[in-house]
Design a protein around this motif. Structure first.
Motif, PDB file in Angstrom:
ATOM      1  N   GLY A 110       0.826  -1.208   0.000  1.00  0.00           N
ATOM      2  CA  GLY A 110       0.000   0.000   0.000  1.00  0.00           C
ATOM      3  C   GLY A 110       0.855   1.250   0.000  1.00  0.00           C
ATOM      4  O   GLY A 110       2.087   1.171   0.016  1.00  0.00           O
ATOM      5  N   GLU A 111       0.193   2.383   0.000  1.00  0.00           N
ATOM      6  CA  GLU A 111       0.898   3.668   0.003  1.00  0.00           C
ATOM      7  C   GLU A 111       1.272   4.033   1.436  1.00  0.00           C
ATOM      8  O   GLU A 111       0.393   4.139   2.309  1.00  0.00           O
ATOM      9  CB  GLU A 111       0.002   4.764  -0.597  1.00  0.00           C
ATOM     10  CG  GLU A 111       0.675   6.114  -0.663  1.00  0.00           C
ATOM     11  CD  GLU A 111      -0.229   7.225  -1.184  1.00  0.00           C
ATOM     12  OE1 GLU A 111       0.277   8.321  -1.433  1.00  0.00           O
ATOM     13  OE2 GLU A 111      -1.447   6.982  -1.320  1.00  0.00           O
ATOM     14  N   ILE A 112       2.577   4.229   1.676  1.00  0.00           N
ATOM     15  CA  ILE A 112       3.029   4.556   3.031  1.00  0.00           C
ATOM     16  C   ILE A 112       2.520   5.950   3.415  1.00  0.00           C
ATOM     17  O   ILE A 112       2.534   6.889   2.617  1.00  0.00           O
ATOM     18  CB  ILE A 112       4.564   4.498   3.124  1.00  0.00           C
ATOM     19  CG1 ILE A 112       5.021   3.053   2.927  1.00  0.00           C
ATOM     20  CG2 ILE A 112       5.056   5.040   4.460  1.00  0.00           C
ATOM     21  CD1 ILE A 112       6.526   2.883   2.873  1.00  0.00           C
ATOM     22  N   LEU A 113       2.059   6.037   4.650  1.00  0.00           N
ATOM     23  CA  LEU A 113       1.550   7.297   5.182  1.00  0.00           C
ATOM     24  C   LEU A 113       2.221   7.547   6.526  1.00  0.00           C
ATOM     25  O   LEU A 113       2.171   6.691   7.417  1.00  0.00           O
ATOM     26  CB  LEU A 113       0.029   7.198   5.381  1.00  0.00           C
ATOM     27  CG  LEU A 113      -0.641   8.421   6.001  1.00  0.00           C
ATOM     28  CD1 LEU A 113      -0.701   9.564   5.001  1.00  0.00           C
ATOM     29  CD2 LEU A 113      -2.041   8.066   6.487  1.00  0.00           C
ATOM     30  N   VAL A 114       2.870   8.684   6.650  1.00  0.00           N
ATOM     31  CA  VAL A 114       3.445   9.091   7.931  1.00  0.00           C
ATOM     32  C   VAL A 114       2.465  10.067   8.575  1.00  0.00           C
ATOM     33  O   VAL A 114       2.164  11.118   8.015  1.00  0.00           O
ATOM     34  CB  VAL A 114       4.822   9.756   7.742  1.00  0.00           C
ATOM     35  CG1 VAL A 114       5.340  10.296   9.070  1.00  0.00           C
ATOM     36  CG2 VAL A 114       5.809   8.752   7.148  1.00  0.00           C
ATOM     37  N   LEU A 115       1.953   9.677   9.726  1.00  0.00           N
ATOM     38  CA  LEU A 115       1.021  10.543  10.460  1.00  0.00           C
ATOM     39  C   LEU A 115       1.755  11.106  11.658  1.00  0.00           C
ATOM     40  O   LEU A 115       2.307  10.342  12.463  1.00  0.00           O
ATOM     41  CB  LEU A 115      -0.201   9.745  10.917  1.00  0.00           C
ATOM     42  CG  LEU A 115      -1.172  10.490  11.848  1.00  0.00           C
ATOM     43  CD1 LEU A 115      -1.908  11.594  11.096  1.00  0.00           C
ATOM     44  CD2 LEU A 115      -2.170   9.523  12.491  1.00  0.00           C
ATOM     45  N   GLU A 116       1.779  12.404  11.785  1.00  0.00           N
ATOM     46  CA  GLU A 116       2.449  12.990  12.937  1.00  0.00           C
ATOM     47  C   GLU A 116       1.810  14.295  13.359  1.00  0.00           C
ATOM     48  O   GLU A 116       1.100  14.928  12.589  1.00  0.00           O
ATOM     49  CB  GLU A 116       3.952  13.170  12.683  1.00  0.00           C
ATOM     50  CG  GLU A 116       4.314  14.039  11.525  1.00  0.00           C
ATOM     51  CD  GLU A 116       5.813  13.965  11.259  1.00  0.00           C
ATOM     52  OE1 GLU A 116       6.595  13.753  12.193  1.00  0.00           O
ATOM     53  OE2 GLU A 116       6.199  14.104  10.096  1.00  0.00           O
ATOM     54  N   GLY A 117       2.055  14.646  14.586  1.00  0.00           N
ATOM     55  CA  GLY A 117       1.499  15.883  15.120  1.00  0.00           C
ATOM     56  C   GLY A 117       1.704  15.918  16.620  1.00  0.00           C
ATOM     57  O   GLY A 117       2.518  15.172  17.167  1.00  0.00           O
TER      58      GLY A 117
END
Ligand SMILES: [Fe+2]
Length: 197
Positions: A64-71
């Protein structure tokens, strides 16, 4: 012509500065969004699994498409919330949840500045012809001194957003896409400050 244009710009600037609402608007624009603006709650949904592993990479080799979630996790007084548990879960690119293991599931604990970061996959849509969910992430935030926040995050420019009854534009991540780097999704959670007694 150039001189004329400069005069117009100067006149325009004068108009703005003379506008009694200008300073108020500028003050509002400078007010951080976290002030007294907690992140909306949403339903947990049927696919939460407790006791998730503490880890930042949730992909487990899935395609799948890698997603970096940050905050960050912030308080409604705009202060970073350290030590908050951020528990993330989502379906895979085909819209399927791992309900027997922990693929695309895991939690992090915010650092001293309130930051969290995950590597996961861009979730797919799921449902059927009568009930369709737009791509979303599920999350639970447990701050050390505040109540549990359960909510979901959404992605901009998804065709199904407006057809999903749970969609809330206040829960849209901000996407950053740079060449040769994974897609980044940014979101700051805001939790109510609980008075210590
Ligand atoms: Fe879901």
């Amino acid at each position: 012509m150039l001189k004329f244009r400069r005069k117009i710009l100067q006149a325009g600037a004068g108009l703005v500065l003379a506008d009694p609402m200008f300073s108020q608007r500028r003050a509002l624009a400078q007010t951080p969004e976290c002030v007294d603006n907690p992140t909306p709650r949403q339903i947990e949904g049927p696919y939460y699994t407790p006791q998730t592993p503490r880890r930042s990479n949730l992909i487990d080799g899935l395609p799948g498409e890698i997603l970096v979630l940050e905050g960050r996790v912030l308080s409604t007084a705009c202060q970073p919330v350290a030590g908050a548990i951020v528990d993330l879960w989502s379906c895979d690119a085909q819209g399927v949840y791992d309900n027997t293991g922990f693929k695309l599931r895991g939690h992090q604990i915010t650092n001293a500045q309130g930051w969290y970061r995950f590597e996961t996959l861009m979730p797919g849509a799921y449902g059927n012809s009568s009930f369709r969910r737009t791509p979303h992430l599920h999350v639970k935030i447990q701050p050390p001194a505040s109540s549990l926040l359960t909510t979901q995050l959404y992605f901009p420019d998804q065709p199904l957003n407006q057809r999903d009854g749970f969609f809330n534009p206040a829960l849209l991540v901000k996407i950053e896409q740079k060449a040769k780097q994974p897609k980044r999704a940014l979101f700051d959670f805001v939790v109510p400050v609980q008075a210590r007694g």
